[in-house]
Design an enzyme around this catalytic site. Structure first.
Site, PDB file in Angstrom:
ATOM      1  N   LYS A 106      41.651  11.847 -77.435  1.00 48.41           N
ATOM      2  CA  LYS A 106      41.557  12.822 -78.537  1.00 48.41           C
ATOM      3  C   LYS A 106      42.189  14.141 -78.096  1.00 48.41           C
ATOM      4  O   LYS A 106      41.989  14.587 -76.957  1.00 48.41           O
ATOM      5  CB  LYS A 106      40.087  13.014 -78.906  1.00 48.41           C
ATOM      6  CG  LYS A 106      39.827  13.830 -80.159  1.00 48.41           C
ATOM      7  CD  LYS A 106      38.326  13.874 -80.463  1.00 48.41           C
ATOM      8  CE  LYS A 106      38.006  14.614 -81.751  1.00 48.41           C
ATOM      9  NZ  LYS A 106      36.545  14.594 -82.037  1.00 48.41           N
ATOM     10  N   SER A 163      35.483  13.270 -86.810  1.00 42.73           N
ATOM     11  CA  SER A 163      36.746  13.919 -86.533  1.00 42.73           C
ATOM     12  C   SER A 163      37.658  13.150 -85.579  1.00 42.73           C
ATOM     13  O   SER A 163      38.838  13.461 -85.467  1.00 42.73           O
ATOM     14  CB  SER A 163      36.501  15.306 -85.957  1.00 42.73           C
ATOM     15  OG  SER A 163      35.858  15.203 -84.690  1.00 42.73           O
ATOM     16  N   SER A 195      31.175  12.229 -84.921  1.00 45.25           N
ATOM     17  CA  SER A 195      32.633  12.105 -84.896  1.00 45.25           C
ATOM     18  C   SER A 195      33.211  10.941 -84.097  1.00 45.25           C
ATOM     19  O   SER A 195      34.416  10.702 -84.171  1.00 45.25           O
ATOM     20  CB  SER A 195      33.264  13.394 -84.384  1.00 45.25           C
ATOM     21  OG  SER A 195      33.371  14.294 -85.445  1.00 45.25           O
TER      22      SER A 195
HETATM   23  N1  GLN Z   1      31.520  15.739 -89.392  1.00 47.17           N
HETATM   24  C1  GLN Z   1      30.675  16.589 -88.633  1.00 47.17           C
HETATM   25  C2  GLN Z   1      31.186  18.009 -88.701  1.00 47.17           C
HETATM   26  O1  GLN Z   1      32.090  18.239 -89.419  1.00 47.17           O
HETATM   27  C3  GLN Z   1      30.615  16.121 -87.217  1.00 47.17           C
HETATM   28  C4  GLN Z   1      31.841  16.423 -86.490  1.00 47.17           C
HETATM   29  C5  GLN Z   1      31.771  16.011 -85.062  1.00 47.17           C
HETATM   30  O2  GLN Z   1      30.936  15.204 -84.669  1.00 47.17           O
HETATM   31  N2  GLN Z   1      32.636  16.614 -84.257  1.00 47.17           N
HETATM   32  O3  GLN Z   1      30.694  18.889 -88.058  1.00 47.17           O
END
Ligand code: GLN
Length: 478
Positions: free
Chosen positions: A73, A148, A172
């Site tokens: 990532k 994400s 995410s």
């Molecule tokens: N979708 C969640 C957010 O927008 C979690 C994102 C994540 O785990 N980095 O914060």
């Protein structure tokens, strides 16, 4: 070549070891596929923000992962390789060092194949918040891969990388794994060092894996765990990570919380979830209801705590030290303001404002202090539940992959995607998502959560499920 794509990372390692596959062929097969996707831009899946030009060189590459290509990532710092966290503000940033999680995989022999596209600073559930364009879901290109870590999930599902690293702050890793039909593991908070991960919400951020199967998750995790002097919240894992082998679930007690398995979850998702529970009983497990009374408040607490930490973490991006700097500013404050105005996307700005507000004097106790108290309650609920059952099961995400653009206008609808994953993040406990079937032709994820440091038992349980459910992800390969 197609044979190579059939191999999990573990199987590829075995093929390299017995000489039936060469390191060059393995790396180049994936490198060429990843490079083609990158060259296609948004006409492709848009999984990558950078792809290696050749396999890593050096006669000394050895170790259990020697010769295995790894996608990472974007938010993991990689020395001399663009690390932009999906943001315009870090465009062109070349870190002078490599994140511990990545460095440990490399020390075990893995080679950096590519950096994967992601929501900006890991804020999002669809990958549509990336400054480098959305990622497409290989099961249906009109749909999102989740986020994400959407680039990592889509790349593994599509066979553009054998496996990938991601991060999970509120879901995410697990949610994109679910939406792409692969395995996503978020370890216990602190099990893997955060050093070199571009921070979003430090008390929640956790590195983990996106893999084709559960054994690959164990293989990667085993290399990454352990105390790191550069991250004060990292911990020595109490035991070695083992490859999973369980085929049955005899005597295992599985808890199903009513709070996370009812209202708001799509019917087709609940159907797959129910079928997985039935399989578990056939394998010898006992299914029991458990109470997670405060879980319905997890999202509210998360969307105070995470933006609060983000507002502080993102203060460092001011045009002085990293990445882009607005041109033609007359004086310092104007330079800061214009850099942040131009460099951050809308969702990041929304979170910075939310977080700054929640932390401002006079409001701190009403919002941040309260959210922390809810967080404690949630952790206590889990402790209570784990006194009764070994693991807790929920669907990973309330829906299958949704259409690109479907939720971009409605941040609250987007946030609801993390309804089932955020409680485990707040409690710091490990959880894994494995594919458990298709609904409307799209993958559904089963989430299994366990107590802190239960990874070996968790992986074993997930492995037994995986064998029994026999999910076929080959339709997603491009
Ligand atoms: N979708 C969640 C957010 O927008 C979690 C994102 C994540 O785990 N980095 O914060």
């Amino acid at each position: 070549m197609s044979d190579v794509l059939e191999l999990t990372a573990l199987a590829a390692a075995a093929a390299l070891a017995d000489g039936s596959l060469s390191r060059e062929e393995l790396f180049e097969t994936y490198r060429a596929r990843a490079a083609a996707d990158r060259a296609a831009g948004e006409q492709g899946l848009n999984c990558f923000t950078w792809v290696a030009e050749h396999a890593p060189e050096g006669p000394a590459i050895s170790g259990p992962l020697a010769g295995l290509p790894l996608a990472v990532k974007d938010l993991f710092c990689t020395e001399g390789v663009p690390s932009q966290s999906g943001s315009r503000i870090l465009e062109g940033y070349l870190p002078p060092y490599t994140a511990t999680a990545v460095a440990r995989m490399q020390a075990a022999g893995a080679g950096l194949l590519a950096k994967t596209n992601q929501d900006e600073f890991a804020m999002g559930s669809s990958n549509e918040n990336s400054a480098y364009g959305p990622v497409r879901n290989p099961w249906d290109r009109g749909r999102v891969p989740g986020g994400s870590s959407g680039g990592s999930a889509a790349a593994v599902a599509a066979g553009l990388a054998p496996w990938a690293l991601g991060t999970d702050t509120g879901g995410s890793i697990r949610q994109p794994a679910a939406l792409c039909g692969i395995v996503g593991l978020k370890p216990t908070y602190g099990a893997v060092s955060r050093y070199g991960m571009i921070a979003f919400a430090s008390s929640l951020d956790q590195a983990g894996t996106l893999t084709r199967d559960v054994a690959d998750a164990a293989l990667a995790l085993g290399q990454m765990t352990g105390r790191d002097a550069c991250d004060a919240t990292s911990l020595e894992f109490p035991h070695a990570i083992e490859l999973p082998s369980a085929e049955r679930l005899d005597g295992i007690r599985l808890g199903v919380p009513e709070e996370l398995t009812g209202e708001g979850i799509e019917a087709g998702v609940l159907e797959c979830f129910g079928a997985a529970l039935a399989r578990a009983e056939e394998l010898g497990a006992r299914i029991e209801p458990v109470k997670l009374a405060h879980a319905p408040h997890a999202l509210s607490a998360y969307y105070v705590i995470a933006p609060a930490e983000a507002s502080s973490n993102l203060a460092r991006f001011d045009g002085v030290r990293y990445g882009m700097r607005a041109e033609h500013a007359e004086e310092l404050v104007e330079m800061y303001t214009r850099t942040r105005h131009d460099g951050f996307g809308a969702e990041v700005k929304r979170r910075i404002m939310l977080g700054t507000y929640a932390l401002s004097s006079g409001y701190y106790d009403a919002y941040y202090g309260r959210a922390q108290r809810v967080r404690t309650k949630i952790a206590e609920d889990f402790r209570g539940a784990f006194a009764e059952v070994d693991f807790i099961l929920t669907p990973t995400a309330p829906t299958v992959a949704f259409e690109l653009g479907e939720k971009t206008g409605d941040p609250l609808a987007m946030y609801l995607n993390d309804y089932c994953t955020v409680p485990m993040s707040l409690a710091g406990i490990p959880a894994i998502s494995i594919p458990c079937g298709l609904s409307r032709g799209l993958p559904v994820g089963l989430q299994i959560a366990g107590p802190a440091f239960s990874e070996n038992r968790l992986l074993d349980t997930a492995h037994a499920f995986e064998l029994a459910l026999a999910f076929d992800g080959s339709a997603a390969r491009v």
